[in-house]
Enzyme design. Structure first.
Site, PDB file in Angstrom:
ATOM      1  N   GLY A 131       0.626  -1.179   0.103  1.00  0.00           N
ATOM      2  CA  GLY A 131       0.053   0.103  -0.039  1.00  0.00           C
ATOM      3  C   GLY A 131       0.773   1.336  -0.183  1.00  0.00           C
ATOM      4  N   GLU A 156       3.946   4.246   6.282  1.00  0.00           N
ATOM      5  CA  GLU A 156       2.818   3.231   6.105  1.00  0.00           C
ATOM      6  C   GLU A 156       1.886   4.196   5.196  1.00  0.00           C
ATOM      7  OE1 GLU A 156       0.932   1.121   6.264  1.00  0.00           O
ATOM      8  OE2 GLU A 156       1.160  -0.248   8.159  1.00  0.00           O
ATOM      9  N   ASP A 157       0.833   3.461   4.424  1.00  0.00           N
ATOM     10  CA  ASP A 157      -0.153   3.942   3.768  1.00  0.00           C
ATOM     11  C   ASP A 157      -1.442   4.740   4.629  1.00  0.00           C
ATOM     12  OD1 ASP A 157      -0.919   1.604   4.394  1.00  0.00           O
ATOM     13  OD2 ASP A 157      -1.648   0.784   2.497  1.00  0.00           O
ATOM     14  N   ASP A 217      -5.368   2.314  10.910  1.00  0.00           N
ATOM     15  CA  ASP A 217      -6.775   2.100  10.948  1.00  0.00           C
ATOM     16  C   ASP A 217      -6.956   1.858  12.507  1.00  0.00           C
ATOM     17  OD1 ASP A 217      -9.255   1.354  11.003  1.00  0.00           O
ATOM     18  OD2 ASP A 217      -9.219   0.245   9.067  1.00  0.00           O
ATOM     19  N   LYS A 243      -7.271   7.014  10.478  1.00  0.00           N
ATOM     20  CA  LYS A 243      -8.442   7.259  10.695  1.00  0.00           C
ATOM     21  C   LYS A 243      -8.546   7.365  11.992  1.00  0.00           C
ATOM     22  CE  LYS A 243      -9.845   3.607   7.154  1.00  0.00           C
ATOM     23  NZ  LYS A 243     -10.376   2.405   6.789  1.00  0.00           N
ATOM     24  N   PHE A 266     -14.109   3.348   4.169  1.00  0.00           N
ATOM     25  CA  PHE A 266     -13.077   2.874   3.259  1.00  0.00           C
ATOM     26  C   PHE A 266     -12.656   3.307   2.183  1.00  0.00           C
ATOM     27  CE2 PHE A 266     -11.617  -0.665   0.375  1.00  0.00           C
ATOM     28  CZ  PHE A 266     -10.922  -1.355   1.213  1.00  0.00           C
TER      29      PHE A 266
HETATM   30  P1  IMP Z   1      -4.827  -1.556  10.960  1.00  0.00           P
HETATM   31  O1  IMP Z   1      -3.748  -2.737  11.240  1.00  0.00           O
HETATM   32  O2  IMP Z   1      -6.130  -1.983  11.213  1.00  0.00           O
HETATM   33  O3  IMP Z   1      -4.359  -0.331  11.323  1.00  0.00           O
HETATM   34  O4  IMP Z   1      -4.595  -1.598   9.451  1.00  0.00           O
HETATM   35  C1  IMP Z   1      -3.660  -1.124   8.593  1.00  0.00           C
HETATM   36  C2  IMP Z   1      -3.750  -1.593   7.232  1.00  0.00           C
HETATM   37  O5  IMP Z   1      -5.205  -2.155   6.868  1.00  0.00           O
HETATM   38  C3  IMP Z   1      -3.201  -0.659   6.300  1.00  0.00           C
HETATM   39  O6  IMP Z   1      -1.721  -0.556   6.021  1.00  0.00           O
HETATM   40  C4  IMP Z   1      -3.787  -0.865   4.771  1.00  0.00           C
HETATM   41  O7  IMP Z   1      -3.376  -1.983   4.180  1.00  0.00           O
HETATM   42  C5  IMP Z   1      -5.074  -1.750   5.353  1.00  0.00           C
HETATM   43  N1  IMP Z   1      -6.467  -0.635   5.360  1.00  0.00           N
HETATM   44  C6  IMP Z   1      -7.036  -0.074   6.276  1.00  0.00           C
HETATM   45  N2  IMP Z   1      -7.862   0.812   6.234  1.00  0.00           N
HETATM   46  C7  IMP Z   1      -8.022   0.805   4.838  1.00  0.00           C
HETATM   47  C8  IMP Z   1      -8.927   1.494   3.926  1.00  0.00           C
HETATM   48  O8  IMP Z   1      -9.680   2.195   4.109  1.00  0.00           O
HETATM   49  N3  IMP Z   1      -8.497   1.111   2.399  1.00  0.00           N
HETATM   50  C9  IMP Z   1      -7.550   0.023   2.094  1.00  0.00           C
HETATM   51  N4  IMP Z   1      -6.717  -0.306   2.839  1.00  0.00           N
HETATM   52  C10 IMP Z   1      -6.858  -0.224   4.453  1.00  0.00           C
HETATM   53 MG    MG Z   2      -0.774  -1.428   4.507  1.00  0.00          MG
END
Ligand code: IMP
Ligand code: MG
Length: 182
Positions: A53, A107-108, A111, A139, A160
């Site tokens: 990402g 990081e992209d 969340d 987020k 999303f």
């Molecule tokens: P976390 O572990 O819940 O913080 O999620 C982080 C990872 O989930 C990111 O590096 C993305 O690859 C993916 N991700 C989280 N939210 C989105 C979204 O809205 N669109 C696409 N990928 C997401």
């Molecule tokens: Mg990612």
């Protein structure tokens, strides 16, 4: 730029135009250039791009960074479809020989924070000197973890999104703008 994007079974609507993304990256790059100005060729920073990402963000960031740095990559995954599974899988491990180094995780999007907490834990085990997080998107309403997010280019609501490297089941990474699920 088109107003709508269809991927698999879903339709996405234009959300953040490229010009706005680029402005946010300019600002975060300026902060990094200031904070890492004391890096030298003998002691460069290590930028870890989180695949897949963050590739576009990392590339745009790199073009703007002026201090000595090495580029590495790793791949952790927690997402399936449009939500987090809560379980992190390491697909490409963190780079070796990073003990005592200053690391910037690129990081992209953050969340729930599950991925970033896991990565910070691994970096601690690698005994790095300093580890900071640089993310294109956050987020904010969802993130409840203690890991400090040092550099956040843009905050978005709990929606999303795809584009600019981010995917919906591997599609949609190849756009310059960011789209939101309609
Ligand atoms: P976390 O572990 O819940 O913080 O999620 C982080 C990872 O989930 C990111 O590096 C993305 O690859 C993916 N991700 C989280 N939210 C989105 C979204 O809205 N669109 C696409 N990928 C997401
Ligand atoms: Mg990612």
């Amino acid at each position: 730029m088109s107003e709508y994007l269809k991927l698999h079974d879903k339709t996405f609507k234009l959300f953040i135009p490229n010009a706005e993304i680029e402005k946010a990256i300019d600002a975060i790059a300026a902060r990094l250039n200031h904070d890492y100005r004391d890096c030298t060729d003998q002691d460069p920073a290590i930028l870890i791009c989180t695949l897949n990402g963050a590739v576009i963000f990392a590339a745009e960031l790199l073009k703007r960074l002026t201090f000595p740095l090495e580029l590495k990559a790793c791949k952790l995954s927690s997402y399936e479809g449009t939500s987090s599974t809560g379980v992190v899988r390491t697909e490409v491990p963190l780079p070796a020989h990073i003990e005592g180094r200053r690391v910037i995780i690129v990081e992209d999007i953050v969340d729930t924070g599950t991925t970033i907490v896991n990565m910070m834990q691994q970096l601690k085990e690698h005994k790095v000197k300093d580890a900071r997080v640089c993310t294109l998107l956050l987020k904010k309403e969802v993130y409840r973890k203690d890991v400090k997010l040092d550099y956040v280019a843009m905050e978005i609501p709990n929606r999303f999104i795809v584009g600019f490297g981010l995917d919906y089941d591997e599609l949609g990474r190849n756009t310059s703008d960011i789209y939101v699920l309609d």
